[in-house]
Design a protein around this motif. Structure first.
Motif, PDB file in Angstrom:
ATOM      1  N   VAL A 146       0.952  -1.243  -0.076  1.00  8.99           N
ATOM      2  CA  VAL A 146      -0.097  -0.045  -0.105  1.00  8.99           C
ATOM      3  C   VAL A 146       0.880   1.439   0.017  1.00  8.99           C
ATOM      4  O   VAL A 146       0.186   2.340  -0.361  1.00  8.99           O
ATOM      5  CB  VAL A 146      -1.076  -0.104   1.314  1.00  8.99           C
ATOM      6  N   LEU A 147       2.317   1.057   0.266  1.00 15.48           N
ATOM      7  CA  LEU A 147       2.978   2.158   0.423  1.00 15.48           C
ATOM      8  C   LEU A 147       3.648   2.656  -1.154  1.00 15.48           C
ATOM      9  O   LEU A 147       4.177   3.725  -1.576  1.00 15.48           O
ATOM     10  CB  LEU A 147       4.146   2.127   1.266  1.00 15.48           C
ATOM     11  N   VAL A 148       3.493   1.630  -2.103  1.00 15.05           N
ATOM     12  CA  VAL A 148       4.291   1.826  -3.333  1.00 15.05           C
ATOM     13  C   VAL A 148       3.162   2.336  -4.379  1.00 15.05           C
ATOM     14  O   VAL A 148       2.016   2.191  -4.282  1.00 15.05           O
ATOM     15  CB  VAL A 148       4.925   0.597  -3.736  1.00 15.05           C
ATOM     16  N   ASP A 149       4.030   2.452  -5.508  1.00 19.65           N
ATOM     17  CA  ASP A 149       2.738   2.957  -6.828  1.00 19.65           C
ATOM     18  C   ASP A 149       2.297   1.824  -7.415  1.00 19.65           C
ATOM     19  O   ASP A 149       1.324   1.930  -7.768  1.00 19.65           O
ATOM     20  CB  ASP A 149       3.704   4.045  -7.930  1.00 19.65           C
ATOM     21  N   GLY A 150       2.863   0.674  -7.243  1.00 17.30           N
ATOM     22  CA  GLY A 150       2.294  -0.515  -7.947  1.00 17.30           C
ATOM     23  C   GLY A 150       2.949  -1.664  -7.617  1.00 17.30           C
ATOM     24  O   GLY A 150       4.390  -1.610  -7.067  1.00 17.30           O
ATOM     25  N   VAL A 151       2.470  -2.939  -7.911  1.00 15.00           N
ATOM     26  CA  VAL A 151       2.929  -4.119  -7.495  1.00 15.00           C
ATOM     27  C   VAL A 151       3.468  -5.059  -8.890  1.00 15.00           C
ATOM     28  O   VAL A 151       2.409  -5.066  -9.860  1.00 15.00           O
ATOM     29  CB  VAL A 151       2.401  -5.093  -6.559  1.00 15.00           C
ATOM     30  N   VAL A 152       4.600  -5.562  -9.087  1.00 16.31           N
ATOM     31  CA  VAL A 152       4.671  -6.464 -10.281  1.00 16.31           C
ATOM     32  C   VAL A 152       4.839  -7.851  -9.742  1.00 16.31           C
ATOM     33  O   VAL A 152       5.852  -7.979  -8.684  1.00 16.31           O
ATOM     34  CB  VAL A 152       6.089  -5.887 -11.276  1.00 16.31           C
ATOM     35  N   LEU A 153       4.225  -8.835 -10.188  1.00 16.37           N
ATOM     36  CA  LEU A 153       4.393 -10.132  -9.560  1.00 16.37           C
ATOM     37  C   LEU A 153       5.159 -11.097 -10.699  1.00 16.37           C
ATOM     38  O   LEU A 153       4.960 -11.224 -11.871  1.00 16.37           O
ATOM     39  CB  LEU A 153       2.857 -10.716  -9.597  1.00 16.37           C
ATOM     40  N   SER A 154       6.167 -11.814 -10.095  1.00 13.94           N
ATOM     41  CA  SER A 154       6.788 -12.950 -10.876  1.00 13.94           C
ATOM     42  C   SER A 154       6.078 -13.945 -10.639  1.00 13.94           C
ATOM     43  O   SER A 154       5.834 -14.750  -9.527  1.00 13.94           O
ATOM     44  CB  SER A 154       8.259 -12.945 -10.196  1.00 13.94           C
ATOM     45  N   ILE A 155       5.786 -14.677 -11.738  1.00 13.84           N
ATOM     46  CA  ILE A 155       5.037 -16.002 -11.584  1.00 13.84           C
ATOM     47  C   ILE A 155       5.615 -16.935 -12.565  1.00 13.84           C
ATOM     48  O   ILE A 155       6.153 -16.752 -13.691  1.00 13.84           O
ATOM     49  CB  ILE A 155       3.539 -16.011 -12.552  1.00 13.84           C
ATOM     50  N   ARG A 156       6.323 -18.152 -12.027  1.00 14.85           N
ATOM     51  CA  ARG A 156       6.987 -19.008 -12.314  1.00 14.85           C
ATOM     52  C   ARG A 156       6.255 -19.987 -13.317  1.00 14.85           C
ATOM     53  O   ARG A 156       5.185 -20.609 -12.687  1.00 14.85           O
ATOM     54  CB  ARG A 156       7.634 -19.920 -11.545  1.00 14.85           C
ATOM     55  N   TYR A 157       6.595 -19.909 -14.511  1.00 13.06           N
ATOM     56  CA  TYR A 157       5.753 -20.941 -15.577  1.00 13.06           C
ATOM     57  C   TYR A 157       5.965 -22.278 -15.229  1.00 13.06           C
ATOM     58  O   TYR A 157       6.975 -22.975 -14.807  1.00 13.06           O
ATOM     59  CB  TYR A 157       6.724 -20.804 -16.949  1.00 13.06           C
ATOM     60  N   GLY A 158       4.910 -23.088 -15.167  1.00 13.45           N
ATOM     61  CA  GLY A 158       4.578 -24.444 -14.829  1.00 13.45           C
ATOM     62  C   GLY A 158       4.789 -24.813 -13.483  1.00 13.45           C
ATOM     63  O   GLY A 158       5.054 -25.830 -13.059  1.00 13.45           O
ATOM     64  N   SER A 159       5.067 -23.637 -12.377  1.00 15.57           N
ATOM     65  CA  SER A 159       5.110 -24.093 -11.032  1.00 15.57           C
ATOM     66  C   SER A 159       4.219 -23.166 -10.320  1.00 15.57           C
ATOM     67  O   SER A 159       3.643 -23.840  -9.330  1.00 15.57           O
ATOM     68  CB  SER A 159       6.776 -23.544 -10.548  1.00 15.57           C
ATOM     69  N   THR A 160       4.002 -21.984 -10.539  1.00 13.44           N
ATOM     70  CA  THR A 160       2.831 -21.469  -9.871  1.00 13.44           C
ATOM     71  C   THR A 160       1.667 -22.009  -9.923  1.00 13.44           C
ATOM     72  O   THR A 160       1.252 -21.881 -11.245  1.00 13.44           O
ATOM     73  CB  THR A 160       2.931 -19.762 -10.114  1.00 13.44           C
ATOM     74  N   ARG A 161       0.708 -22.330  -9.024  1.00 18.66           N
ATOM     75  CA  ARG A 161      -0.428 -22.886  -9.195  1.00 18.66           C
ATOM     76  C   ARG A 161      -1.730 -21.567  -9.338  1.00 18.66           C
ATOM     77  O   ARG A 161      -1.433 -20.536  -8.947  1.00 18.66           O
ATOM     78  CB  ARG A 161      -0.969 -23.687  -8.016  1.00 18.66           C
TER      79      ARG A 161
END
Length: 467
Positions: free
Chosen positions: A391-406
């Motif tokens: 909530v303190l930043v301008d935005g969030v970038v999510l790293s999603i691991r291909y074939g691992s993150t459900r």
């Protein structure tokens, strides 16, 4: 499931149909070779009446014969006739065994009976066929006899003597192998489709966008060297370097009217490559002439300074505890415009520190003097540290691991960010195999015009390792 998805599933798991084809064909071949060859001999009987002196007698006799042939077909496969054939030929078989090898079929609307005999021996199949014809003519006459002289109104004639088979009738090896291969191919294709349908990991850009409620802003390819060293070499022409350059370009054009400057990089769960993304994205932005600060915000498991070969003894936690000033702990990296703020000593209350007003002031100070502030934050699902920081930043970038993150994890991550009112700028599909099919928007260009030969290495932490 759409045709496009089916084709993608077959391409990604092409080895399953191929394996099914090979296994099915080999299994059918093995079964065929293990079977005992069987030979089939055929003979034919003609049923007629003996009292046919007029046209009407002939017609009635024909009807009578057609009625008889069905019954005769049953008698031909009975044990009584089999016993007679065994006695005639001196066979070492029981009547039941012999009758099971005989098939008799009455030809519809005719007075013909087709007999087939199947046996491992071609000669015995012929002998049994001939013996059946001979014995049944006598047997039928005995059954149909109407007077004391044994005269029968029905006559059974052998029209086709039993032939000597030269080729086995079973197994049909070529046909069996073809059918086995086809069945194996279909089973393999079904397994490939089921494998994709049952796969709950994130592999598709459009699906990831729908689950996260944010666009895919970059695809980072899998690279074995990067997995070990974590830092891309400066001026590298490898596909992985191009991945980060494209990510840098996309990030700079996010929300043109209100561009984000302070960006938190996180993930759903650990081991999804978020720190490697933060480090190389920061290096890429600095290479483009941007003034960048990379904050090691994962206070529980700091990795940034270790990946860059820098000192991590003092840093963010010292500033938040008011034991150091910001300018005193910022460390320049290389000869560019990148500076690093280490995490500092591990605190007992990282969640409270990252969501504190002191952290807000640190972010505000960095915002005023830099083009980009990248914060490597902890994963969102295991701990609450990143939720307060988001909530303190301008935005969030999510790293999603291909074939691992459900898929469920990505949905929970979105719900967590929505719950605190954080803004998700985009997602990065990370550690993607080069041959993976993401979407048309990200499927081209990575190998165009580049020499993919191994690049010379340099010690981690040296300024020359900068992108």
């Amino acid at each position: 499931m759409e045709l496009r998805e089916v084709m993608a599933a077959l391409r990604s798991s092409w080895w399953l149909p191929v394996a099914g084809l090979v296994v099915g064909a080999l299994t059918a071949l093995a079964v065929s070779l293990l079977q005992t060859p069987q030979y089939t001999s055929q003979t034919q009987l003609f049923v007629s009446t003996t009292d046919s002196t007029s046209t009407s007698d002939v017609f009635q006799g024909s009807q009578f014969s057609q009625q008889r042939v069905t019954s005769y077909a049953q008698l031909l496969t009975g044990e009584e006739l089999a016993r007679r054939v065994i006695d005639r030929l001196g066979l070492d078989l029981t009547p039941g065994e012999l009758s099971s090898a005989v098939t008799a079929t009455a030809v519809t609307d005719t007075v013909l009976i087709n007999i087939t005999v199947t046996d491992p021996s071609a000669q015995r199949a012929q002998q049994v066929g001939d013996a059946l014809g001979s014995e049944f003519t006598t047997f039928a006459a005995e059954l149909e006899a109407t007077d004391a002289n044994g005269i029968s109104p029905v006559k059974v004639t052998v029209t086709d003597t039993a032939d000597l088979p030269t080729v086995p009738s079973s197994p049909l090896t070529t046909r069996n192998v073809a059918l086995g291969g086809l069945v194996g191919l279909l089973v393999g294709a079904a397994l490939a489709i089921a494998r994709v349908r049952l796969d709950r990991t994130v592999k598709d850009a459009e699906e990831a966008t729908e689950l996260a409620g944010a666009p895919v802003i970059g695809v980072v390819l899998k690279d074995d060297m990067l997995a070990t060293r974590h830092v891309i070499e400066r001026n590298s022409t490898a596909p992985i370097a191009e991945s980060y350059r494209q990510l840098r370009t996309n990030l700079q054009f996010l929300h043109v009217d209100e561009p984000p400057k302070v960006i938190m990089i996180s993930s759903a769960v650990p081991s999804e490559g978020k720190t490697t993304v933060a480090v190389n994205l920061a290096l890429s932005l600095a290479e483009a002439g941007r003034r960048v600060v990379l904050v090691e915000g994962d206070l529980r498991r700091p990795r940034v300074t270790r990946y860059l070969g820098m000192v991590g003894g003092v840093g963010l936690t010292n500033i938040l505890a008011s034991t150091a000033e910001l300018d005193d702990v910022l460390q320049p990296y290389g000869d560019g415009d990148l500076r690093v703020l280490a995490s500092g000593p591990t605190p007992p209350n990282p969640s409270e520190l990252l969501a504190s007003s002191h952290m807000f002031k640190v972010i505000d100070d960095l915002r005023g003097t830099n083009d980009f502030v990248l914060i490597d934050a902890p994963p969102l699902l295991p701990v609450a540290d990143a939720s307060g920081l988001a909530v303190l930043v301008d935005g969030v970038v999510l790293s999603i691991r291909y074939g691992s993150t459900r898929k469920e994890q990505l949905q929970q991550t979105k719900a967590t960010l929505d719950r605190v009112g954080a803004r998700t700028l985009g997602i990065i599909l990370n550690i993607v195999p080069p041959k993976a099919e993401i979407s048309s928007a990200y499927g081209y260009g990575y190998n165009y015009g580049y020499d993919t030969a191994p690049q010379p290495t340099a010690p981690v932490g040296q300024p020359t390792t900068k992108l």
